[in-house]
Design a protein around this motif. Structure first.
Motif, mmCIF file in Angstrom:
data_model
loop_
_atom_site.group_PDB
_atom_site.id
_atom_site.type_symbol
_atom_site.label_atom_id
_atom_site.label_comp_id
_atom_site.label_asym_id
_atom_site.label_seq_id
_atom_site.Cartn_x
_atom_site.Cartn_y
_atom_site.Cartn_z
ATOM 1 N N SER A 1 0.860 -1.185 0.000
ATOM 2 C CA SER A 1 0.000 0.000 0.000
ATOM 3 C C SER A 1 0.891 1.227 0.000
ATOM 4 O O SER A 1 2.116 1.126 -0.008
ATOM 5 C CB SER A 1 -0.920 -0.016 1.221
ATOM 6 O OG SER A 1 -0.163 0.166 2.396
ATOM 7 N N ALA A 2 0.270 2.394 0.033
ATOM 8 C CA ALA A 2 1.031 3.638 0.040
ATOM 9 C C ALA A 2 1.767 3.824 1.378
ATOM 10 O O ALA A 2 2.796 4.489 1.419
ATOM 11 C CB ALA A 2 0.105 4.813 -0.214
ATOM 12 N N ARG A 3 1.272 3.245 2.456
ATOM 13 C CA ARG A 3 1.878 3.433 3.786
ATOM 14 C C ARG A 3 2.866 2.340 4.157
ATOM 15 O O ARG A 3 3.690 2.539 5.041
ATOM 16 C CB ARG A 3 0.781 3.483 4.835
ATOM 17 C CG ARG A 3 -0.187 4.629 4.585
ATOM 18 C CD ARG A 3 -1.202 4.723 5.648
ATOM 19 N NE ARG A 3 -0.547 5.224 6.853
ATOM 20 C CZ ARG A 3 -1.118 5.319 8.025
ATOM 21 N NH1 ARG A 3 -2.354 4.927 8.164
ATOM 22 N NH2 ARG A 3 -0.464 5.788 9.056
ATOM 23 N N LEU B 1 5.555 -3.805 7.532
ATOM 24 C CA LEU B 1 6.742 -2.967 7.368
ATOM 25 C C LEU B 1 6.243 -1.634 6.835
ATOM 26 O O LEU B 1 5.719 -1.556 5.719
ATOM 27 C CB LEU B 1 7.742 -3.608 6.372
ATOM 28 C CG LEU B 1 8.982 -2.787 6.083
ATOM 29 C CD1 LEU B 1 9.831 -2.637 7.340
ATOM 30 C CD2 LEU B 1 9.810 -3.427 4.983
ATOM 31 N N LEU B 2 6.338 -0.601 7.669
ATOM 32 C CA LEU B 2 5.828 0.727 7.297
ATOM 33 C C LEU B 2 6.908 1.514 6.576
ATOM 34 O O LEU B 2 8.095 1.391 6.888
ATOM 35 C CB LEU B 2 5.350 1.461 8.541
ATOM 36 C CG LEU B 2 4.213 0.787 9.321
ATOM 37 C CD1 LEU B 2 3.898 1.572 10.578
ATOM 38 C CD2 LEU B 2 2.985 0.637 8.446
ATOM 39 N N PHE B 3 6.481 2.348 5.621
ATOM 40 C CA PHE B 3 7.404 3.155 4.826
ATOM 41 C C PHE B 3 7.550 4.524 5.477
ATOM 42 O O PHE B 3 6.594 5.108 5.929
ATOM 43 C CB PHE B 3 6.913 3.346 3.404
ATOM 44 C CG PHE B 3 6.649 2.063 2.665
ATOM 45 C CD1 PHE B 3 7.394 0.924 2.925
ATOM 46 C CD2 PHE B 3 5.666 1.993 1.705
ATOM 47 C CE1 PHE B 3 7.165 -0.238 2.221
ATOM 48 C CE2 PHE B 3 5.426 0.837 1.016
ATOM 49 C CZ PHE B 3 6.170 -0.305 1.270
ATOM 50 N N GLY B 4 8.756 5.047 5.442
ATOM 51 C CA GLY B 4 8.999 6.424 5.845
ATOM 52 C C GLY B 4 8.658 6.690 7.290
ATOM 53 O O GLY B 4 8.870 5.886 8.181
ATOM 54 N N ASN B 5 8.058 7.879 7.552
ATOM 55 C CA ASN B 5 7.747 8.335 8.908
ATOM 56 C C ASN B 5 6.322 8.045 9.315
ATOM 57 O O ASN B 5 5.771 8.685 10.190
ATOM 58 C CB ASN B 5 8.012 9.841 9.033
ATOM 59 C CG ASN B 5 9.483 10.156 8.880
ATOM 60 O OD1 ASN B 5 10.313 9.322 9.187
ATOM 61 N ND2 ASN B 5 9.776 11.351 8.393
#
Length: 180
Positions: A157-159, A174-178
Motif C-alpha cells: 500500500s502507500a503506507r 513494514l511501514l514506509f517512511g515516517n
C-alpha cells in the motif's frame, strides 16, 4: 486452745462428717433410657462445645463424638487436626509456584528496512529492501505475491507492506517512511 482454733476444728469435723454421709448414699443404677441432665446444662451450648461429664464416683468411659450437631440438627465434620497438637513458630511454607505455560512462538522482528519503491512497470510496484543487520548487502527487489528468504509479500500500500513469516504463518507490517 484459742476459740478461733476451736471453730476451725469444728468446721473440719462437720466437713468430714458430710463427706462420709454423702459417700454412703447409693445412687440409682443408670437405665438404658435417657440420663437426666443437670439443670445448669439444660440451656443450649454454643456450636462445637461438648458438655463435661457429671462426676458420680463410678468409672465412666467417655468417647469423643464422631461429629457434633448444630442447634438445627445438622451434622458437622470432626476437626481436621487435633486441638492440642504441637505447633511451630515458623509460618507455613508458601505453596509451590504454579507452572507457567510457555508463550506461543512469535515471528522475529523484521530484519529488513525500506529503501524505496518503483511505481508501474511490469508486474506493478517494486519495493527495495535492505538487510538491517548487514547494510553493505545487496538490496532486495520484491513485488506483491513473491517469496524471499522466509517471507511472502501479501500486499503493498502507500503506507507500507504486509509480509507473512512462513514458518509460523504470522503476518507482519513494514511501514514506509515516517508513518506511525
Amino acid at each position: 486452745m484459742k476459740p478461733s482454733s476451736l471453730v476451725l476444728w469444728a468446721a473440719l469435723a462437720a466437713t468430714l462428717a458430710a463427706t462420709w454421709y454423702a459417700a454412703g448414699i447409693e445412687s440409682p443404677a443408670p437405665s438404658d433410657e435417657t440420663v437426666g441432665v443437670p439443670e445448669r446444662a439444660a440451656r443450649p451450648l454454643p456450636t462445637g462445645v461438648v458438655p463435661a461429664p457429671v462426676i458420680t464416683g463410678e468409672a465412666v468411659a467417655v468417647a469423643a463424638p464422631a461429629a457434633a450437631t448444630t442447634s438445627q440438627g445438622e451434622r458437622m465434620a470432626p476437626p481436621r487436626e487435633p486441638l492440642m497438637a504441637p505447633r511451630g513458630w515458623l509460618p507455613p511454607a508458601p505453596p509451590p509456584p504454579a507452572a507457567v505455560a510457555a508463550p506461543p512462538p512469535t515471528a522475529p522482528p523484521l530484519p529488513y528496512r525500506y529503501l524505496g519503491r518503483l511505481e508501474g512497470g511490469e508486474g506493478g510496484t517494486t519495493i527495495f529492501l535492505a538487510e538491517a543487520s548487514n547494510p553493505g548487502a545487496r538490496p532486495l527487489a520484491v513485488r506483491a505475491g513473491e517469496r524471499f528468504a522466509q517471507y511472502q509479500v501479501d500486499g503493498i500500500s502507500a503506507r507500507g507492506m504486509t509480509l507473512t513469516y512462513l514458518p509460523l504463518n504470522q503476518k507482519q507490517q513494514l511501514l514506509f517512511g515516517n508513518t506511525p
